[in-house]
Design an enzyme around this catalytic site. Structure first.
Site, short mmCIF file in Angstrom:
data_model
loop_
_atom_site.label_atom_id
_atom_site.label_comp_id
_atom_site.label_asym_id
_atom_site.label_seq_id
_atom_site.Cartn_x
_atom_site.Cartn_y
_atom_site.Cartn_z
N LEU A 1 0.85 -1.19 0.00
CA LEU A 1 0.00 0.00 0.00
C LEU A 1 0.88 1.24 0.00
O LEU A 1 1.70 1.42 0.90
CB LEU A 1 -0.91 0.02 1.23
CG LEU A 1 -1.86 1.23 1.32
CD1 LEU A 1 -2.98 1.12 0.28
CD2 LEU A 1 -2.46 1.37 2.73
N THR B 1 1.46 5.08 0.71
CA THR B 1 0.85 5.95 1.73
C THR B 1 1.10 7.43 1.45
O THR B 1 0.95 8.26 2.34
CB THR B 1 1.38 5.61 3.14
OG1 THR B 1 2.80 5.84 3.18
CG2 THR B 1 1.09 4.15 3.48
N TYR C 1 6.26 12.42 3.32
CA TYR C 1 4.80 12.29 3.24
C TYR C 1 4.11 12.87 4.47
O TYR C 1 2.88 12.98 4.50
CB TYR C 1 4.39 10.81 3.09
CG TYR C 1 4.87 10.12 1.84
CD1 TYR C 1 5.50 10.82 0.81
CD2 TYR C 1 4.69 8.76 1.68
CE1 TYR C 1 5.95 10.17 -0.33
CE2 TYR C 1 5.12 8.10 0.54
CZ TYR C 1 5.76 8.81 -0.46
OH TYR C 1 6.20 8.16 -1.60
N TRP D 1 15.09 11.45 1.73
CA TRP D 1 14.71 12.58 0.89
C TRP D 1 15.94 13.34 0.41
O TRP D 1 17.03 13.23 0.97
CB TRP D 1 13.73 13.49 1.65
CG TRP D 1 13.27 14.68 0.85
CD1 TRP D 1 13.41 16.00 1.16
CD2 TRP D 1 12.62 14.65 -0.43
NE1 TRP D 1 12.88 16.79 0.17
CE2 TRP D 1 12.38 15.98 -0.82
CE3 TRP D 1 12.21 13.61 -1.29
CZ2 TRP D 1 11.77 16.33 -2.03
CZ3 TRP D 1 11.60 13.94 -2.49
CH2 TRP D 1 11.37 15.29 -2.85
N PRO E 1 1.10 2.15 -10.34
CA PRO E 1 0.85 0.96 -11.17
C PRO E 1 -0.54 0.95 -11.82
O PRO E 1 -0.78 0.19 -12.74
CB PRO E 1 1.00 -0.19 -10.18
CG PRO E 1 0.59 0.40 -8.87
CD PRO E 1 1.12 1.81 -8.90
N THR F 1 -2.39 7.54 -11.86
CA THR F 1 -2.29 8.43 -10.71
C THR F 1 -3.35 9.51 -10.82
O THR F 1 -4.13 9.55 -11.77
CB THR F 1 -0.87 9.04 -10.63
OG1 THR F 1 -0.74 9.78 -9.42
CG2 THR F 1 -0.60 9.95 -11.81
N LYS G 1 -1.47 3.44 -4.29
CA LYS G 1 -1.83 4.33 -3.19
C LYS G 1 -3.34 4.50 -3.15
O LYS G 1 -3.97 4.74 -4.18
CB LYS G 1 -1.12 5.68 -3.37
CG LYS G 1 -1.51 6.72 -2.32
CD LYS G 1 -2.50 7.72 -2.87
CE LYS G 1 -3.07 8.58 -1.75
NZ LYS G 1 -4.08 9.54 -2.22
#
Length: 326
Positions: free
Chosen positions: A23, A25, A58, A89, A221, A224, A273
């Protein structure tokens, strides 16, 4: 590959294993209600997810960690059942900043280690706590990066037991070879997280990664959001594709489930996501059917070599990885 909802891991080159479905996030903190990630990750664990892809940038790792800890506390899972991927990052690439950045992730999660820690991008911003530094003209401030020095600091984190496996993200072949050819390489990158879906199948980079025993983790995948600030709106909506829809009808599956199954069936890890409980459940239902060889080929032929995610904030950077398709 015999995949089931309870057993769908693949080996990493360092001896660890990664679940093929995870998943994602990612959340925009400006538009995501507090507590959303907490509830969604708990729900996902109940559904059967064991792999969670997160990042310090995030701004929700505390919620993700709380969800994992609560599901451990109630006996649903053990820590070793969970696979968490964190990311370094681009403002923390100087070697002396790598471990503190990972420790910030661990502190937010309240976990002793992460299962996978990856260099999020092969480019750096100006170091510091401003994640998106800009100058007085509004231009992003880039910074020279020494990926080999950054990688040595990553290796030290693994040796210290803070992370089980090390990987990268958005690296092209040349940038991967920079690490593989590094004198004294101690721990090879086990994964490369890149955009990968039926409209962008990445055949050359995928083959190179297979030769190097690097597992490919595919983000976006099933496409988006259509956010013009970072998404290529020229790319048609993936889930409306007639081939995916028609194959889905045969199996009573959606185009999203077909797109996910396509990548999983060719050994690509997928991390869709979603913060919708219905879609989180829906995306997990990909282990009760398989695609034929002909169907796999017909989906491969959908490749348009078009990216959804363009990361235009990096477009002026000399190391921008998307200048090289391979």
């Amino acid at each position: 590959m015999d995949l089931t909802a309870d057993s769908h891991t693949v080996p990493l080159s360092d001896g660890n294993r990664i679940p093929l479905l995870g998943l994602g996030t990612y959340a925009d903190p400006r538009s995501t209600a507090k507590g959303t990630a907490l509830e969604c990750v708990k729900n996902a664990i109940d559904v059967g997810y064991r792999h969670f892809d997160g990042a310090l940038v995030y701004f929700n790792e505390a919620e993700v960690g709380q969800a994992i800890r609560e599901k451990i506390a109630d006996g649903t899972v053990k820590r070793e059942d969970i696979f968490y991927c964190g990311k370094l990052w681009s403002t923390f690439q100087p070697p002396e900043m790598v471990r503190p950045a990972l420790e910030s992730t661990l502190k937010a999660l309240k976990l002793d280690y992460v299962d996978l820690y990856i260099v999020e991008l092969p480019m750096a911003f100006k170091p510091g706590n401003d994640f998106y530094p800009k100058d007085e003209n509004g231009k992003y401030i880039y910074h020279h990066t020494d990926l080999c020095a950054t990688w040595e600091a990553m290796e030290a984190c693994k040796d210290a037991g803070l992370v089980k496996s090390l990987g990268v993200s958005n690296f092209n072949r040349r940038q991967l070879e920079l690490l593989f050819n590094k004198p004294g390489l101690k721990h090879k990158p086990v994964s490369n997280q890149i955009e990968c879906h039926p409209y962008f199948t990445q055949p050359k980079l995928l083959e190179y990664c297979r030769q190097k025993d690097i597992v490919v983790v595919g983000y976006s995948p099933i496409g988006t959001s259509r956010d013009p600030s970072w998404v290529n709106l020229k790319c048609p909506p993936l889930l409306e594709d007639e081939v995916l829809v028609s194959i889905g009808k045969k199996y009573s599956k959606s185009s999203a489930q077909v797109a996910l199954r396509f990548n999983v069936q060719r050994g690509v890890v997928v991390i869709p996501k979603s913060f919708s409980p219905q879609r989180i459940h829906h995306n997990f239902q990909i282990f009760d059917f398989s695609l034929t060889e002909e169907e796999m080929k017909s989906i491969e032929m959908l490749n348009k070599n078009i990216r959804f995610v363009q990361l235009l904030m990096w477009a002026d950077h000399p190391e921008y990885p998307f200048h090289d398709e391979y």
